[in-house]
Design an enzyme around this catalytic site. Structure first.
Site, PDB file in Angstrom:
ATOM      1  N   GLY A 110       2.930   6.134   8.794  1.00 50.18           N
ATOM      2  CA  GLY A 110       4.352   6.383   8.493  1.00 50.18           C
ATOM      3  C   GLY A 110       5.233   5.212   8.917  1.00 50.18           C
ATOM      4  O   GLY A 110       6.390   5.123   8.528  1.00 50.18           O
TER       5      GLY A 110
ATOM      6  N   HIS B 134       0.818  -1.228   0.000  1.00 54.46           N
ATOM      7  CA  HIS B 134       0.000   0.000   0.000  1.00 54.46           C
ATOM      8  C   HIS B 134       0.846   1.271   0.000  1.00 54.46           C
ATOM      9  O   HIS B 134       0.340   2.358  -0.255  1.00 54.46           O
ATOM     10  CB  HIS B 134      -1.031  -0.024   1.147  1.00 54.46           C
TER      11      HIS B 134
ATOM     12  N   SER C 165       4.136   2.174   8.347  1.00 49.97           N
ATOM     13  CA  SER C 165       3.735   1.169   7.356  1.00 49.97           C
ATOM     14  C   SER C 165       4.918   0.654   6.562  1.00 49.97           C
ATOM     15  O   SER C 165       5.807   1.435   6.194  1.00 49.97           O
ATOM     16  CB  SER C 165       2.763   1.794   6.357  1.00 49.97           C
ATOM     17  N   GLY C 166       4.915  -0.647   6.254  1.00 48.13           N
ATOM     18  CA  GLY C 166       5.991  -1.238   5.463  1.00 48.13           C
ATOM     19  C   GLY C 166       7.181  -1.648   6.305  1.00 48.13           C
ATOM     20  O   GLY C 166       8.029  -2.407   5.888  1.00 48.13           O
TER      21      GLY C 166
ATOM     22  N   ASP D 141      -0.745  -7.330   1.206  1.00 45.26           N
ATOM     23  CA  ASP D 141      -0.074  -6.037   1.416  1.00 45.26           C
ATOM     24  C   ASP D 141       1.437  -6.256   1.558  1.00 45.26           C
ATOM     25  O   ASP D 141       2.013  -6.075   2.627  1.00 45.26           O
ATOM     26  CB  ASP D 141      -0.669  -5.350   2.659  1.00 45.26           C
TER      27      ASP D 141
HETATM   28  C1  4AZ Z   1      -1.177   3.612   8.511  1.00 48.02           C
HETATM   29  O1  4AZ Z   1      -2.129   4.300   8.199  1.00 48.02           O
HETATM   30  C2  4AZ Z   1      -1.284   2.790   9.740  1.00 48.02           C
HETATM   31  N1  4AZ Z   1      -1.960   1.124  14.359  1.00 48.02           N
HETATM   32  C3  4AZ Z   1      -0.247   1.946  10.075  1.00 48.02           C
HETATM   33  C4  4AZ Z   1      -0.326   1.191  11.211  1.00 48.02           C
HETATM   34  C5  4AZ Z   1      -1.456   1.278  12.009  1.00 48.02           C
HETATM   35  C6  4AZ Z   1      -2.477   2.116  11.687  1.00 48.02           C
HETATM   36  C7  4AZ Z   1      -2.385   2.879  10.547  1.00 48.02           C
HETATM   37  C8  4AZ Z   1      -1.494   0.425  13.238  1.00 48.02           C
HETATM   38  O2  4AZ Z   1      -0.138   3.593   7.851  1.00 48.02           O
END
Ligand code: 4AZ
Length: 421
Positions: A369, A228, A371-372, A275
């Site tokens: 932020g 994503h 993420s990944g 993902d």
């Molecule tokens: C995001 O939006 C996101 N609490 C990543 C991790 C989590 C929530 C949102 C986990 O990138």
């Protein structure tokens, strides 16, 4: 005449001059004493390569890869044996750790190569300390009881310079420099600042120079991250990756050659399935103690519920917050899919390719932020494995809404099919 001479003498030794001389002598002495103490007491890491033949173990092709259960089990036995050798000797305070770097085939069994790390005062001569280590190794390997048969005549010990020793260790996945535990209480979404070399596999993936997502180094040219992160922008020319705990300035920065998003990840579907993505760098990363790879688990590996893991990232400290410049870490625990799928948690949204980690009471979590980025677990040898990839969640740190991660074992074969790793 005599009186006049005396006057001249007194004038030559004016008090300020005496003071300058005395102070200079004291400072000079202090410097010399300091230098001697530094040389005598300052400790220095010394590396050795110990190799020997194990005669009661048959070679197994699974020993070729460091992440197989077979390699892990035999390495653990060898490292335990080496620890016993030195911990029970007069070098116990000097011995730091051992790490099996390769297991090679031999007609008579398995040839093991182990890096040993010691701390010796820099003033001790290299020949003398090599002699001590060699003597203890030969004498105590014979004396201790172990289920491994070592052919004594094959034991060789070679001193490695720091660069060679560091290189050998940095080329092994999942190793990090020994660091004492952090006792601060500063919070992100319940986490703490990370220090250099604590999470050397952490990368930042940047779009037009701005941090977008975390990623994990799995080889010197490949990163693994979340699909994503590339929603909308898949042109590799707009993406770069940076390494080191600070976004600005980074330790290293690389251009991206190729982005491979899971073919079943649907840009229009918001269901978080598949993902996962791998990123090929334009030029190889130079592995150092601060920047190198994490281990990928075998597809069959099971990380038990409630295992302690760490999630790291430059993500927001609270829902909808900004990214930070210094990497942060938080300890989270794996939550069973059964609990995570309960009605009051995620009500059935957690599929086989996902896993939950965090706390049902909330507070400690990954956030936007992150993420990944990596969710990692250290095995009993202290080697770090990639368990999950930060994927999604209902905001950050809310009760009953733990972080949801892409389950790396589920996509292990897909990662191998794209990268050969
Ligand atoms: C995001 O939006 C996101 N609490 C990543 C991790 C989590 C929530 C949102 C986990 O990138």
């Amino acid at each position: 005449m005599a009186v006049i001479q005396m006057d001249r003498g007194v004038r030559r030794l004016e008090p300020w001059k005496i003071a300058v001389i005395v102070v200079s002598v004291i400072v000079g002495l202090a410097l010399i004493i300091g230098l001697i103490t530094f040389l005598l007491c300052h400790d220095q890491d010394r590396y050795y390569d110990a190799s020997f033949l194990i005669t009661n173990v048959d070679y197994n092709p699974q020993y070729e890869r460091q992440t197989t259960d077979e390699f892990r089990n035999l390495s653990e036995d060898i490292e335990t044996m080496i620890s016993e050798v030195f911990r029970g000797s007069f070098l116990s305070k000097r011995y730091l750790r051992s790490h099996v770097v390769s297991l090679n085939p031999d007609p008579l069994g398995v040839l093991a190569s182990v890096v040993l790390v010691f701390k010796f005062p820099s003033a001790d001569s290299e020949a003398a300390t090599w002699g001590q280590v060699n003597r203890v190794l030969l004498r105590r390997l014979k004396a201790i009881s172990t289920n491994l048969n070592i052919d004594q005549s094959t034991i060789t010990l070679t001193e490695l310079n720091k660069e060679k020793g560091d290189n050998l260790l940095n080329n092994c996945c999942g190793i990090r420099r020994q660091t004492s535990s952090f006792t601060g209480v500063e919070r992100i979404t319940g986490g703490q600042h990370a220090r250099e070399a604590e999470w050397p596999w952490q990368a930042s993936i940047q779009l037009d120079g701005t941090h977008r997502c975390g990623a994990s180094i799995i080889s010197n040219t490949w990163l693994v991250t979340a699909a994503h992160c590339f929603r909308g922008v898949r042109d590799p020319r707009r993406w770069t990756a940076s390494f080191g705990i600070l976004l600005r300035p980074p330790k290293q920065k690389k251009f991206v050659r190729r982005i491979i998003v899971h073919e079943r990840y649907g840009d229009l579907v918001v269901d978080h399935e598949y993902d996962v993505a791998v990123v090929e760098l334009a030029t190889p990363i130079e592995f150092t103690s601060d920047v190198h790879s994490v281990c990928l688990p075998e597809a069959s590996h099971v990380f038990p519920d409630n295992s302690s893991c760490f999630v790291t990232g430059w993500g927001a400290l609270e829902n909808d917050g900004n990214s930070v410049n210094q990497l942060r870490q938080a300890e989270v625990r794996i939550i069973s899919t059964e609990i995570c799928n309960r009605r009051q948690v995620y009500g059935g949204a957690i599929t086989a390719g996902m896993l939950c980690a965090g706390y049902l009471e909330g507070q400690v979590d990954a956030c936007q932020g992150d993420s990944g980025g990596p969710l990692v677990h250290a095995n009993s040898r202290g080697i770090w494995y990639l368990v999950g990839i930060v994927s999604w969640g209902d905001e950050c740190g809310k009760p009953n809404k733990p972080g949801v991660y892409t389950r790396v074992t589920y996509y292990r074969n897909w990662i191998h099919s794209k990268t050969g790793i």
